[in-house]
Write a protein that holds these residues in place. Structure first.
Motif: not given
Lengths: 178, 184
Positions: A30-42
């Motif tokens: 596992n090389k991934a540490k974290m993930m974010y998903v934002f929409n266009r409004n932040g």
């Protein structure tokens, strides 16, 4: 910016045959540490973390800081872009796909890969610094998002993602990133 | 290609003290490359070098190209803060800030000296050995600027020898690159 996703191909085709582009060896660790998903409004639609020993801020502040960093880096690259003459003023908000964007940056402790969809969905994947190009992987994650979140009738756009299937598929894919 | 150098500031008030830019249409480049640069990028500043410092009264010197002084200042300030924020967002301790940024049309490589002075170079995507080039520039900076008895810290750099050696270092770097392209 490139507008991806074959227009003719159905989502199901997108997922199964073109299988995870970079998850060929499950032994990659596992090389991934974290993930974010934002929409266009932040608004942070999704935050997942797999390996994050250091937390300096509370989650809300962290998401704001991350979105701010991406926003500023985008205006930075749009202004810095050496290939275009008319670049406008620094900091002027730009539509997704407008201006020169960026796809990753690297520090000595992590690498951040960034993708923005035409609708303004931003997918951010933070990984180990010694990882290859993740543009294809992010596109694949976007297609997972389309399949399991956008097509979920119970999901209201603009709200945090709570889809179990999405999370398990994502975890499985990310675990095998090399 | 652009090169920037900026030194640490307390409150993102970065002042550009030096900038140098070489047009892509340098006579040292092979003709093939010249024509390519003419049609594709219309003489974009191929290289720019900017120094910022925490001095409150910046005197900009030699800033050429399409980026004006204020824009350079803004970009330098912005880079300072981005660099600092990237350290805060690190998942592991010991983050030293952004080293390389891959944008759609360029790559940016940043080098931070032990004292916090930042140098960054903006180059074509996929350019190699930029870390080496930045180290060389840092060396030149220490040799020709910091050891210059007439140079005042945090002031614009007006050292002829530095400019000269800097352009030489960059030309040296570019020649092998362009010959490689010819081989392809």
């Amino acid at each position: 910016m490139q507008f991806f996703g074959g227009s003719g191909a159905s989502g199901a085709e997108l997922i199964s045959p073109s299988a995870p582009p970079s998850s060929s060896t499950p032994a990659g660790g596992n090389k991934a540490k974290m993930m974010y998903v934002f929409n266009r409004n932040g608004i942070c639609l999704l935050y997942r973390e797999w390996d994050r020993p250091l937390k300096t801020l509370n989650p809300q502040q962290d998401h704001k800081l991350m979105f701010g960093l991406l926003f500023s880096l985008k205006s930075f690259t749009a202004k810095m872009d050496p290939t275009t003459i008319e670049k406008g003023n620094l900091g002027v908000p730009q539509l997704p796909g407008q201006g020169c964007s960026f796809h990753s940056f690297r520090t000595n402790t992590y690498k951040l890969s960034f993708m923005e969809s035409p609708s303004g969905i931003k997918i951010i994947l933070v990984t180990h610094p010694k990882i290859g190009d993740l543009r294809e992987a992010l596109k694949y994650i976007y297609s997972i998002y389309v399949e399991y979140v956008v097509k979920n009738p119970l999901y209201t756009p603009g709200t945090p993602i709570r889809c179990e299937l999405f999370n398990t598929t994502l975890d499985q894919y990310v675990k095998n990133l090399v | 290609m652009k090169i920037y150098r900026s030194s640490p500031t307390q409150f993102s008030q970065a002042n550009v003290t030096h900038s140098l830019s070489l047009s892509r249409s340098s006579s040292l480049l092979p003709p093939q490359r010249l024509s390519e640069s003419q049609d594709s990028s219309r003489h974009s500043p191929w290289l720019q070098f900017i120094v910022s410092s925490s001095s409150t009264n910046p005197v900009d010197y030699g800033s050429a190209g399409r980026m004006d002084t204020n824009d350079s200042l803004r970009l330098a300030s912005l880079w300072h803060s981005m660099h600092a924020i990237s350290q805060q967002l690190s998942p592991i301790v010991g983050c030293a800030g952004i080293e390389a940024l891959e944008a759609d049309t360029f790559d940016l490589h940043c080098f931070q000296s032990l004292t916090g002075t930042k140098f960054f170079v903006v180059c074509e995507p996929g350019s190699q050995h930029m870390e080496g080039l930045l180290k060389v520039i840092y060396e030149l900076y220490t040799d020709y600027v910091l050891k210059n008895p007439f140079y005042e810290m945090e002031m614009p750099i007006r050292c002829e020898l530095f400019d000269l050696n800097l352009s030489q270092a960059i030309q040296k770097d570019r020649i092998p690159m362009s010959t490689l392209e010819q081989l392809d």
